[in-house]
Write a protein that holds these residues in place. Structure first.
Motif, PDB file in Angstrom:
ATOM      1  N   ALA A 297      56.961  14.658  26.309  1.00 51.28           N
ATOM      2  CA  ALA A 297      58.416  14.671  26.167  1.00 51.28           C
ATOM      3  C   ALA A 297      59.073  15.363  27.355  1.00 51.28           C
ATOM      4  N   VAL A 298      58.488  16.467  27.795  1.00 49.81           N
ATOM      5  CA  VAL A 298      59.021  17.174  28.963  1.00 49.81           C
ATOM      6  C   VAL A 298      58.908  16.305  30.211  1.00 49.81           C
ATOM      7  N   ALA A 299      57.775  15.613  30.364  1.00 48.95           N
ATOM      8  CA  ALA A 299      57.605  14.722  31.511  1.00 48.95           C
ATOM      9  C   ALA A 299      58.676  13.638  31.513  1.00 48.95           C
ATOM     10  N   ALA A 300      58.943  13.057  30.339  1.00 47.57           N
ATOM     11  CA  ALA A 300      59.973  12.017  30.250  1.00 47.57           C
ATOM     12  C   ALA A 300      61.341  12.568  30.641  1.00 47.57           C
ATOM     13  N   ALA A 301      61.670  13.766  30.145  1.00 43.35           N
ATOM     14  CA  ALA A 301      62.972  14.365  30.450  1.00 43.35           C
ATOM     15  C   ALA A 301      63.098  14.691  31.937  1.00 43.35           C
ATOM     16  N   LEU A 302      62.010  15.158  32.551  1.00 45.42           N
ATOM     17  CA  LEU A 302      62.070  15.512  33.969  1.00 45.42           C
ATOM     18  C   LEU A 302      62.128  14.270  34.864  1.00 45.42           C
ATOM     19  N   ILE A 303      61.380  13.232  34.486  1.00 51.44           N
ATOM     20  CA  ILE A 303      61.490  11.978  35.232  1.00 51.44           C
ATOM     21  C   ILE A 303      62.920  11.454  35.140  1.00 51.44           C
ATOM     22  N   GLY A 304      63.557  11.709  33.990  1.00 48.47           N
ATOM     23  CA  GLY A 304      64.943  11.275  33.806  1.00 48.47           C
ATOM     24  C   GLY A 304      65.895  11.845  34.841  1.00 48.47           C
ATOM     25  N   PHE A 305      65.564  13.028  35.413  1.00 48.68           N
ATOM     26  CA  PHE A 305      66.394  13.603  36.463  1.00 48.68           C
ATOM     27  C   PHE A 305      66.484  12.664  37.665  1.00 48.68           C
ATOM     28  N   ALA A 306      65.402  11.912  37.900  1.00 50.17           N
ATOM     29  CA  ALA A 306      65.331  11.056  39.077  1.00 50.17           C
ATOM     30  C   ALA A 306      65.989   9.694  38.865  1.00 50.17           C
TER      31      ALA A 306
ATOM     32  N   VAL B  64      56.117   6.643  31.508  1.00 46.44           N
ATOM     33  CA  VAL B  64      54.849   7.282  31.121  1.00 46.44           C
ATOM     34  C   VAL B  64      54.029   6.345  30.247  1.00 46.44           C
ATOM     35  N   GLY B  65      54.696   5.635  29.314  1.00 49.18           N
ATOM     36  CA  GLY B  65      53.986   4.714  28.428  1.00 49.18           C
ATOM     37  C   GLY B  65      53.341   3.566  29.175  1.00 49.18           C
ATOM     38  N   VAL B  66      54.071   2.990  30.130  1.00 47.58           N
ATOM     39  CA  VAL B  66      53.518   1.904  30.950  1.00 47.58           C
ATOM     40  C   VAL B  66      52.308   2.394  31.732  1.00 47.58           C
ATOM     41  N   LEU B  67      52.425   3.574  32.299  1.00 46.49           N
ATOM     42  CA  LEU B  67      51.335   4.141  33.094  1.00 46.49           C
ATOM     43  C   LEU B  67      50.078   4.339  32.250  1.00 46.49           C
ATOM     44  N   LEU B  68      50.228   4.957  31.084  1.00 48.90           N
ATOM     45  CA  LEU B  68      49.063   5.232  30.238  1.00 48.90           C
ATOM     46  C   LEU B  68      48.461   3.953  29.674  1.00 48.90           C
ATOM     47  N   ASN B  69      49.320   3.020  29.252  1.00 50.90           N
ATOM     48  CA  ASN B  69      48.821   1.761  28.720  1.00 50.90           C
ATOM     49  C   ASN B  69      48.059   0.982  29.784  1.00 50.90           C
TER      50      ASN B  69
ATOM     51  N   VAL C 131      46.936  11.705  36.707  1.00 54.82           N
ATOM     52  CA  VAL C 131      47.751  10.603  37.228  1.00 54.82           C
ATOM     53  C   VAL C 131      49.203  10.783  36.801  1.00 54.82           C
ATOM     54  N   LYS C 132      49.433  11.181  35.534  1.00 56.03           N
ATOM     55  CA  LYS C 132      50.798  11.426  35.066  1.00 56.03           C
ATOM     56  C   LYS C 132      51.479  12.483  35.920  1.00 56.03           C
ATOM     57  N   GLY C 133      50.765  13.580  36.168  1.00 57.11           N
ATOM     58  CA  GLY C 133      51.329  14.647  36.977  1.00 57.11           C
ATOM     59  C   GLY C 133      51.622  14.210  38.394  1.00 57.11           C
ATOM     60  N   ALA C 134      50.704  13.439  38.984  1.00 61.97           N
ATOM     61  CA  ALA C 134      50.892  12.976  40.357  1.00 61.97           C
ATOM     62  C   ALA C 134      52.104  12.055  40.460  1.00 61.97           C
ATOM     63  N   VAL C 135      52.257  11.160  39.494  1.00 62.21           N
ATOM     64  CA  VAL C 135      53.396  10.237  39.524  1.00 62.21           C
ATOM     65  C   VAL C 135      54.703  10.997  39.315  1.00 62.21           C
ATOM     66  N   LEU C 136      54.687  11.991  38.412  1.00 61.99           N
ATOM     67  CA  LEU C 136      55.882  12.799  38.172  1.00 61.99           C
ATOM     68  C   LEU C 136      56.295  13.529  39.448  1.00 61.99           C
ATOM     69  N   VAL C 137      55.325  14.159  40.108  1.00 60.51           N
ATOM     70  CA  VAL C 137      55.613  14.862  41.364  1.00 60.51           C
ATOM     71  C   VAL C 137      56.154  13.883  42.406  1.00 60.51           C
ATOM     72  N   GLY C 138      55.543  12.704  42.501  1.00 59.38           N
ATOM     73  CA  GLY C 138      55.975  11.716  43.479  1.00 59.38           C
ATOM     74  C   GLY C 138      57.388  11.226  43.228  1.00 59.38           C
ATOM     75  N   ALA C 139      57.707  10.927  41.954  1.00 58.21           N
ATOM     76  CA  ALA C 139      59.043  10.424  41.622  1.00 58.21           C
ATOM     77  C   ALA C 139      60.117  11.464  41.940  1.00 58.21           C
ATOM     78  N   LEU C 140      59.874  12.713  41.558  1.00 53.51           N
ATOM     79  CA  LEU C 140      60.857  13.761  41.811  1.00 53.51           C
ATOM     80  C   LEU C 140      60.969  14.079  43.297  1.00 53.51           C
ATOM     81  N   ALA C 141      59.825  14.126  43.988  1.00 48.64           N
ATOM     82  CA  ALA C 141      59.855  14.412  45.425  1.00 48.64           C
ATOM     83  C   ALA C 141      60.600  13.330  46.185  1.00 48.64           C
ATOM     84  N   LEU C 142      60.374  12.066  45.788  1.00 50.25           N
ATOM     85  CA  LEU C 142      61.053  10.962  46.452  1.00 50.25           C
ATOM     86  C   LEU C 142      62.556  11.036  46.247  1.00 50.25           C
TER      87      LEU C 142
END
Length: 342
Positions: free
Chosen positions: A275-284, A303-308, A323-334
């Motif tokens: 849930a926190v990952a979803a909310a933080l990705i939402g910032f981007a 996150v659901g697409v990635l895990l599925n 992988v979830k963490g790496a994608v989260l970092v990448g999305a926010l950094a970008l």
């Protein structure tokens, strides 16, 4: 600035670069999401099947509902660490009400939602009245609920025929009407949890983005003192945010309980982080760089697409969090990196 920089060609190039940055800044998550879906489809054509897509939405529905609660607390400058355990406690409570006390679906849903609202109100009391920092208050509530939910059953999961601590056997069972919350579909296509997710997302989007209360919520998070001096009821707004968060966490727990048909003591283990990952990705999303419900919904789907996709490609389960963490970092950094350059 040189003379060359003032030429029409130079100005046109600058406008083009700015336009590209704007597109990347506002659409970075959508670009990554589209790339993921294309990649997974090429690697496994069954990924794009409508049943699989509905399965993804059903899987992320609880995460999106809890993430929406996190988003509201972030809007007021807070953070709710207890949502995962509130959801898990709601799973146990719903099961206990029906299996042990013999309640029906209606009274169970009402009581569980009331439980979530009460926990949110208690969190608000600690934060608003007693001035306990939000992270400490909700962390303490998380530990309290983690232990409390185990006491009524002596640490056992709840299912029909449960042996209670006093040696008696529970005679109740899950109400079939309750189970339809997690297992039924509209027209046999759209799962009911997905519809609940959409209702929550629309309601909170309207509240936070289209009403005075929503503007005051963000104002409180931006500058609480200034909002209070301007006449905003900041204490009530923070209380509202945590009550909403607790209620939505309980709704997520209801969906989980209705889906699995069992009060599992280990339920809700990963809900907080997802849930926190979803909310933080939402910032981007859309380059807003602030909590927003639409972004959280997109983040949950991301996150659901990635895990599925990883599951369909038989990726080892122990690599998924990385992988979830790496994608989260990448999305926010970008997103933030492009915004900084702009």
């Amino acid at each position: 600035m040189t003379a060359q920089d003032n030429t029409p060609a130079a100005k046109s190039t600058t406008r083009t670069d700015d336009g590209i940055r704007d597109i990347l800044r506002s659409g970075a998550v959508f670009i990554l999401l589209a790339a993921l879906m294309i990649g997974f489809t090429l690697a496994q054509p069954a990924f794009i099947n409508i049943n699989n897509l509905m399965s993804i939405l059903q899987a992320v529905s609880v995460v999106a509902i809890l993430g929406a609660g996190v988003t509201v607390t972030l809007a007021v400058g807070g953070f709710d660490l207890s949502i995962g355990t509130v959801a898990a406690s709601s799973v146990m409570a719903a099961s206990y009400f029906m299996i042990v006390w013999g309640f029906g679906a209606g009274e169970t849903v009402v009581l569980v939602l009331a439980l979530g609202a009460a926990i949110g109100l208690l969190n608000a009391l600690l934060i608003v009245r007693l001035k306990v920092p939000d992270l400490l208050a909700t962390l303490a509530m998380m530990f309290l609920l983690t232990g409390l939910q185990l006491i009524p059953t002596a640490g056992r999961s709840i299912s029909p025929g449960l042996i209670l601590p006093d040696g008696s056997t529970a005679t109740g069972k899950y109400d079939p009407l309750f189970l339809t919350i997690g297992r039924s579909s509209l027209f046999g296509v759209v799962p009911l949890p997905v519809i609940l997710m959409a209702i929550v997302a629309v309601a909170l989007y309207v509240l936070t983005e289209r009403t005075r209360i929503g503007r005051l919520l963000f104002a409180t998070g931006g500058n609480e003192l200034a909002t209070r001096l301007a006449g905003g009821p900041t204490d009530r707004l923070k209380t509202l945010a945590y009550v909403i968060s607790g209620t939505l966490a309980s709704l997520g727990g209801i969906v989980v309980a209705a889906r699995v048909g069992r009060g599992d003591v280990s339920s809700g283990g990963s809900l907080l982080m997802d849930a926190v990952a979803a909310a933080l990705i939402g910032f981007a999303v859309l380059g807003l760089r602030r909590p927003n419900v639409f972004g959280t919904l997109v983040g949950a789907v991301f996150v659901g697409v990635l895990l599925n996709g990883l599951t369909m490609l038989n990726a080892p389960y122990y690599t998924q969090d990385f992988v979830k963490g790496a994608v989260l970092v990448g999305a926010l950094a970008l997103t933030y990196g492009i915004a900084r350059k702009a």
